[in-house]
Design an enzyme around this catalytic site. Structure first.
Site, PDB file in Angstrom:
ATOM      1  N   GLY A  14       0.785  -1.246  -0.073  1.00  0.00           N
ATOM      2  CA  GLY A  14       0.030  -0.063   0.068  1.00  0.00           C
ATOM      3  C   GLY A  14       0.750   1.179   0.134  1.00  0.00           C
ATOM      4  O   GLY A  14       2.033   1.255   0.649  1.00  0.00           O
ATOM      5  N   LYS A  77       0.047  -7.046  -5.098  1.00  0.00           N
ATOM      6  CA  LYS A  77      -0.046  -8.188  -5.938  1.00  0.00           C
ATOM      7  C   LYS A  77       1.148  -8.523  -6.616  1.00  0.00           C
ATOM      8  O   LYS A  77       1.134  -9.324  -7.332  1.00  0.00           O
ATOM      9  CB  LYS A  77      -1.316  -8.240  -6.768  1.00  0.00           C
ATOM     10  CG  LYS A  77      -2.645  -8.022  -5.693  1.00  0.00           C
ATOM     11  CD  LYS A  77      -3.789  -7.983  -6.966  1.00  0.00           C
ATOM     12  CE  LYS A  77      -4.039  -6.604  -7.599  1.00  0.00           C
ATOM     13  NZ  LYS A  77      -5.067  -6.698  -8.490  1.00  0.00           N
ATOM     14  N   GLY A  78       2.336  -7.948  -6.212  1.00  0.00           N
ATOM     15  CA  GLY A  78       3.318  -8.205  -7.023  1.00  0.00           C
ATOM     16  C   GLY A  78       4.329  -9.032  -6.431  1.00  0.00           C
ATOM     17  O   GLY A  78       5.680  -8.876  -6.732  1.00  0.00           O
ATOM     18  N   ARG A  82       4.973 -15.887  -6.366  1.00  0.00           N
ATOM     19  CA  ARG A  82       3.456 -16.457  -6.388  1.00  0.00           C
ATOM     20  C   ARG A  82       2.913 -15.326  -7.499  1.00  0.00           C
ATOM     21  O   ARG A  82       1.798 -14.648  -7.055  1.00  0.00           O
ATOM     22  CB  ARG A  82       3.025 -16.384  -5.235  1.00  0.00           C
ATOM     23  CG  ARG A  82       1.712 -17.319  -5.213  1.00  0.00           C
ATOM     24  CD  ARG A  82       1.183 -17.635  -3.765  1.00  0.00           C
ATOM     25  NE  ARG A  82      -0.114 -18.176  -3.641  1.00  0.00           N
ATOM     26  CZ  ARG A  82      -1.260 -17.754  -4.001  1.00  0.00           C
ATOM     27  NH1 ARG A  82      -1.434 -16.611  -4.013  1.00  0.00           N
ATOM     28  NH2 ARG A  82      -2.002 -18.674  -3.868  1.00  0.00           N
ATOM     29  N   ASP A 119       5.674  -4.855   5.908  1.00  0.00           N
ATOM     30  CA  ASP A 119       6.198  -6.072   6.213  1.00  0.00           C
ATOM     31  C   ASP A 119       6.294  -6.913   5.293  1.00  0.00           C
ATOM     32  O   ASP A 119       7.202  -7.639   4.818  1.00  0.00           O
ATOM     33  CB  ASP A 119       5.331  -6.540   7.292  1.00  0.00           C
ATOM     34  CG  ASP A 119       5.882  -7.957   7.697  1.00  0.00           C
ATOM     35  OD1 ASP A 119       7.148  -8.017   8.326  1.00  0.00           O
ATOM     36  OD2 ASP A 119       5.051  -9.029   7.962  1.00  0.00           O
ATOM     37  N   GLY A 120       5.166  -6.988   4.465  1.00  0.00           N
ATOM     38  CA  GLY A 120       5.033  -7.997   3.216  1.00  0.00           C
ATOM     39  C   GLY A 120       6.159  -7.744   2.179  1.00  0.00           C
ATOM     40  O   GLY A 120       6.711  -8.598   1.577  1.00  0.00           O
ATOM     41  N   THR A 141       5.188   2.434   6.078  1.00  0.00           N
ATOM     42  CA  THR A 141       3.609   2.042   6.368  1.00  0.00           C
ATOM     43  C   THR A 141       2.949   3.199   7.201  1.00  0.00           C
ATOM     44  O   THR A 141       3.586   3.563   8.306  1.00  0.00           O
ATOM     45  CB  THR A 141       3.337   0.913   6.920  1.00  0.00           C
ATOM     46  OG1 THR A 141       1.944   0.532   7.251  1.00  0.00           O
ATOM     47  CG2 THR A 141       4.262   0.314   8.063  1.00  0.00           C
ATOM     48  N   ILE A 142       1.530   3.470   6.768  1.00  0.00           N
ATOM     49  CA  ILE A 142       0.885   4.370   7.713  1.00  0.00           C
ATOM     50  C   ILE A 142       0.574   3.843   8.995  1.00  0.00           C
ATOM     51  O   ILE A 142       0.259   4.274  10.208  1.00  0.00           O
ATOM     52  CB  ILE A 142      -0.533   4.802   6.950  1.00  0.00           C
ATOM     53  CG1 ILE A 142      -1.448   3.768   6.680  1.00  0.00           C
ATOM     54  CG2 ILE A 142       0.075   5.558   5.725  1.00  0.00           C
ATOM     55  CD1 ILE A 142      -2.801   4.244   6.548  1.00  0.00           C
ATOM     56  N   ASP A 143       0.737   2.120   9.043  1.00  0.00           N
ATOM     57  CA  ASP A 143       0.253   1.642  10.514  1.00  0.00           C
ATOM     58  C   ASP A 143       1.142   1.772  11.432  1.00  0.00           C
ATOM     59  O   ASP A 143       0.971   1.465  12.611  1.00  0.00           O
ATOM     60  CB  ASP A 143       0.072   0.297   9.865  1.00  0.00           C
ATOM     61  CG  ASP A 143      -1.009  -0.007   8.804  1.00  0.00           C
ATOM     62  OD1 ASP A 143      -1.792   0.694   8.685  1.00  0.00           O
ATOM     63  OD2 ASP A 143      -0.841  -1.100   8.287  1.00  0.00           O
ATOM     64  N   ASP A 145       3.692  -0.149  12.194  1.00  0.00           N
ATOM     65  CA  ASP A 145       3.655  -1.435  13.000  1.00  0.00           C
ATOM     66  C   ASP A 145       4.755  -2.306  12.757  1.00  0.00           C
ATOM     67  O   ASP A 145       4.827  -3.364  12.832  1.00  0.00           O
ATOM     68  CB  ASP A 145       2.447  -2.411  12.559  1.00  0.00           C
ATOM     69  CG  ASP A 145       2.391  -2.654  11.052  1.00  0.00           C
ATOM     70  OD1 ASP A 145       3.255  -1.980  10.180  1.00  0.00           O
ATOM     71  OD2 ASP A 145       1.599  -3.467  10.738  1.00  0.00           O
ATOM     72  N   MET A 185      -7.684   3.075   9.909  1.00  0.00           N
ATOM     73  CA  MET A 185      -6.773   1.882   9.530  1.00  0.00           C
ATOM     74  C   MET A 185      -5.597   1.559  10.697  1.00  0.00           C
ATOM     75  O   MET A 185      -5.661   1.942  11.633  1.00  0.00           O
ATOM     76  CB  MET A 185      -6.091   2.388   8.154  1.00  0.00           C
ATOM     77  CG  MET A 185      -6.855   2.183   7.041  1.00  0.00           C
ATOM     78  SD  MET A 185      -6.037   2.490   5.509  1.00  0.00           S
ATOM     79  CE  MET A 185      -7.188   1.984   4.277  1.00  0.00           C
ATOM     80  N   GLY A 186      -4.869   0.735  10.221  1.00  0.00           N
ATOM     81  CA  GLY A 186      -3.627   0.365  11.092  1.00  0.00           C
ATOM     82  C   GLY A 186      -3.523  -1.379  11.233  1.00  0.00           C
ATOM     83  O   GLY A 186      -2.446  -1.561  11.915  1.00  0.00           O
ATOM     84  N   ARG A 187      -4.109  -1.922  10.592  1.00  0.00           N
ATOM     85  CA  ARG A 187      -4.192  -3.276  10.701  1.00  0.00           C
ATOM     86  C   ARG A 187      -4.492  -3.931  12.031  1.00  0.00           C
ATOM     87  O   ARG A 187      -5.160  -3.492  12.482  1.00  0.00           O
ATOM     88  CB  ARG A 187      -2.886  -4.025   9.489  1.00  0.00           C
ATOM     89  CG  ARG A 187      -3.122  -3.636   8.267  1.00  0.00           C
ATOM     90  CD  ARG A 187      -2.176  -4.212   7.557  1.00  0.00           C
ATOM     91  NE  ARG A 187      -2.194  -5.863   7.500  1.00  0.00           N
ATOM     92  CZ  ARG A 187      -3.097  -6.617   7.027  1.00  0.00           C
ATOM     93  NH1 ARG A 187      -3.981  -5.984   6.236  1.00  0.00           N
ATOM     94  NH2 ARG A 187      -3.084  -7.906   7.126  1.00  0.00           N
ATOM     95  N   GLN A 290      -6.686   8.223   4.406  1.00  0.00           N
ATOM     96  CA  GLN A 290      -5.644   8.168   5.724  1.00  0.00           C
ATOM     97  C   GLN A 290      -4.302   8.184   4.870  1.00  0.00           C
ATOM     98  O   GLN A 290      -3.182   8.074   5.198  1.00  0.00           O
ATOM     99  CB  GLN A 290      -5.735   7.221   6.561  1.00  0.00           C
ATOM    100  CG  GLN A 290      -6.827   7.439   7.362  1.00  0.00           C
ATOM    101  CD  GLN A 290      -7.211   6.043   8.179  1.00  0.00           C
ATOM    102  OE1 GLN A 290      -6.993   5.926   9.324  1.00  0.00           O
ATOM    103  NE2 GLN A 290      -8.269   5.488   7.437  1.00  0.00           N
ATOM    104  N   ARG A 291      -4.305   7.652   3.375  1.00  0.00           N
ATOM    105  CA  ARG A 291      -3.148   7.152   2.665  1.00  0.00           C
ATOM    106  C   ARG A 291      -2.727   8.163   1.748  1.00  0.00           C
ATOM    107  O   ARG A 291      -1.745   8.252   1.105  1.00  0.00           O
ATOM    108  CB  ARG A 291      -3.372   5.757   2.035  1.00  0.00           C
ATOM    109  CG  ARG A 291      -3.423   4.682   3.081  1.00  0.00           C
ATOM    110  CD  ARG A 291      -2.479   3.367   2.631  1.00  0.00           C
ATOM    111  NE  ARG A 291      -2.693   3.140   1.130  1.00  0.00           N
ATOM    112  CZ  ARG A 291      -3.193   1.958   0.823  1.00  0.00           C
ATOM    113  NH1 ARG A 291      -3.616   1.187   1.858  1.00  0.00           N
ATOM    114  NH2 ARG A 291      -3.311   1.434  -0.163  1.00  0.00           N
TER     115      ARG A 291
HETATM  116  O1  F6P Z   1      -1.146  -1.349   5.513  1.00  0.00           O
HETATM  117  C1  F6P Z   1      -1.684  -0.209   4.965  1.00  0.00           C
HETATM  118  C2  F6P Z   1      -3.132  -0.296   5.060  1.00  0.00           C
HETATM  119  O2  F6P Z   1      -3.605   0.937   4.573  1.00  0.00           O
HETATM  120  C3  F6P Z   1      -3.758  -1.016   5.896  1.00  0.00           C
HETATM  121  O3  F6P Z   1      -4.110   0.136   7.272  1.00  0.00           O
HETATM  122  C4  F6P Z   1      -5.213  -1.377   5.435  1.00  0.00           C
HETATM  123  O4  F6P Z   1      -5.840  -2.543   6.388  1.00  0.00           O
HETATM  124  C5  F6P Z   1      -4.774  -2.044   4.157  1.00  0.00           C
HETATM  125  O5  F6P Z   1      -3.599  -1.198   3.848  1.00  0.00           O
HETATM  126  C6  F6P Z   1      -5.707  -1.735   2.994  1.00  0.00           C
HETATM  127  O6  F6P Z   1      -5.063  -2.130   1.961  1.00  0.00           O
HETATM  128  P1  F6P Z   1      -5.911  -1.797   0.592  1.00  0.00           P
HETATM  129  O7  F6P Z   1      -5.163  -0.671   0.032  1.00  0.00           O
HETATM  130  O8  F6P Z   1      -5.434  -3.266  -0.372  1.00  0.00           O
HETATM  131  O9  F6P Z   1      -7.140  -1.627   0.479  1.00  0.00           O
END
Ligand code: F6P
Length: 364
Positions: A14, A77-78, A82, A119-120, A141-143, A145, A185-187, A290-291
């Site tokens: 993201g 999805k990159g 896989r 992380d991913g 990451t905005i999270d 984490d 957000m924040g996972r 938020q992004r």
């Molecule tokens: O990891 C960043 C984040 O914005 C999370 O806070 C949120 O759960 C996720 O990505 C949303 O992902 P997408 O942009 O695929 O909807």
């Protein structure tokens, strides 16, 4: 090639405000050393298709520092291990194309990959490093984490956006004597909810680290009424869950993506407050607002520091590391010490204690 490096840079997962500032800083700091920087567009896709490679020069990156998004594009999805490939009959199969990425990286003459990711994406970068691509990661990451770094870039902007939204909710909630439940957000971590909820003067903050009891949430809102405040603000992290309950999730329809998509907890909380306390309640999900937008000054500066430090670490010969902000220094920590771990809000942190002192409930 001596000390004149040819750097590839990509942005994965993201987006987060500050990506362009990191790209700017890496380009400028590398250029000052006489190195070359090439952007890989859309995650790793540019290594399959060289038309997606773009040379980054001071001219090319001029003026991007304060722009949100990423000039390189991104995808979650990159995964080259896989990669979804559509068969002639329309079904999808997954192929491990990592060897092709590694071969292409070396054939193109790159020395180091600067991977900007959460992380991913850092896990992918680490797996590629094990296959021979030297990597320097930058924590995005905005999270907020990721472990080992005090803060990630993008977080401050997301919190600022969420706080602005909560400020606005106060006036409409007060006008209607309503309870407003806002999902951020924040996972699996509650950083955005905690910081925006505290700064936004919420009555209740619900975070994944502290499973909540909905009756305590209602009780806290009832206290408002006793004190003559007839409205309430509840900030809920998308990963928050009721005690004994599960995560609220959405169906993930993205092909080639395995992670759970969180979302919907605000609606559940609002519904329960209405049902149990008879309060007029509305919910909203701030979502990708938020992004978006320009990075705050603080995020911009942090991003510039991350980018410049990445180049310094490359010059020092550090590889397979992530740049970590460990105030006051930028340090290089092995990527393997970061991936697969989640930096949660410490439930006895000073910010949590401050909230409790201010009368903010966590519903626990
Ligand atoms: O990891 C960043 C984040 O914005 C999370 O806070 C949120 O759960 C996720 O990505 C949303 O992902 P997408 O942009 O695929 O909807």
């Amino acid at each position: 090639m001596g000390n004149r490096f040819r750097i590839a840079i990509n942005t994965g997962g993201g987006d987060a405000p500050g990506l362009n500032a990191v790209i700017y800083a890496v380009t400028m700091a590398a250029h000052a050393r006489g190195w070359e920087v090439h952007g890989i567009q859309q995650g790793y896709a540019g290594l399959f298709d060289t038309s997606r490679l773009v040379q980054l020069t001071p001219e090319r990156v001029a003026g991007i520092m304060n722009h949100g998004g990423t000039i390189l594009g991104t995808t979650n999805k990159g995964d080259p291990f896989r990669r979804p490939v559509e068969r002639p009959d329309g079904t999808v199969e997954f192929r491990d194309e990592s060897d092709r990425v590694v071969e292409s990286f070396h054939r193109l003459g790159f020395d180091v990959l600067v991977a900007l990711g959460g992380d991913g994406s850092l896990q992918l970068a680490h797996r590629l490093s094990q296959k021979g691509i030297p990597v320097v990661g930058v924590p995005k990451t905005i999270d907020n984490d990721l472990v080992e770094t005090h803060q990630t870039f993008g977080f401050d902007t997301a919190v600022t956006t969420a706080t602005d939204a909560i400020d606005k909710l106060h006036t409409t909630a007060a006008a209607h004597d309503r309870v407003m439940v806002v999902e951020v957000m924040g996972r699996y971590a509650g950083w955005i909810a905690l910081h925006s909820g505290a700064a936004g003067d919420a009555d209740v903050i619900l975070i994944p680290e502290l499973p909540f009891d909905i009756d305590r949430v209602c009780a806290r809102l009832a206290e408002n009424e006793i004190q003559g405040k007839r409205y309430g603000i509840v900030v809920v992290a998308e990963g928050a869950k009721a005690r004994g309950g599960g995560l609220v999730t959405r169906v993930n329809e993205d092909v080639g993506r395995e992670e759970v998509q969180l979302g919907g907890i605000a609606e559940w909380v609002a519904h329960e407050i209405h049902r149990r306390a008879g309060r007029e309640t509305r919910s909203l999900v701030l979502g990708h607002l938020q992004r978006g937008g320009s990075p705050t000054t603080s995020d911009r500066l942090l991003s510039l520091r991350f980018g410049a430090a990445a180049v310094r670490f490359i010059a020092e010969g550090r590889r397979n590391v992530m740049v970590a902000w460990q105030p006051p220094e930028m340090r290089a920590v092995p990527i393997e010490e970061v991936i697969g771990r989640t930096k949660l809000v410490p439930i006895d942190s000073d910010t949590v204690r401050t909230c409790r002192d201010l009368g903010i409930s966590f519903g626990d």
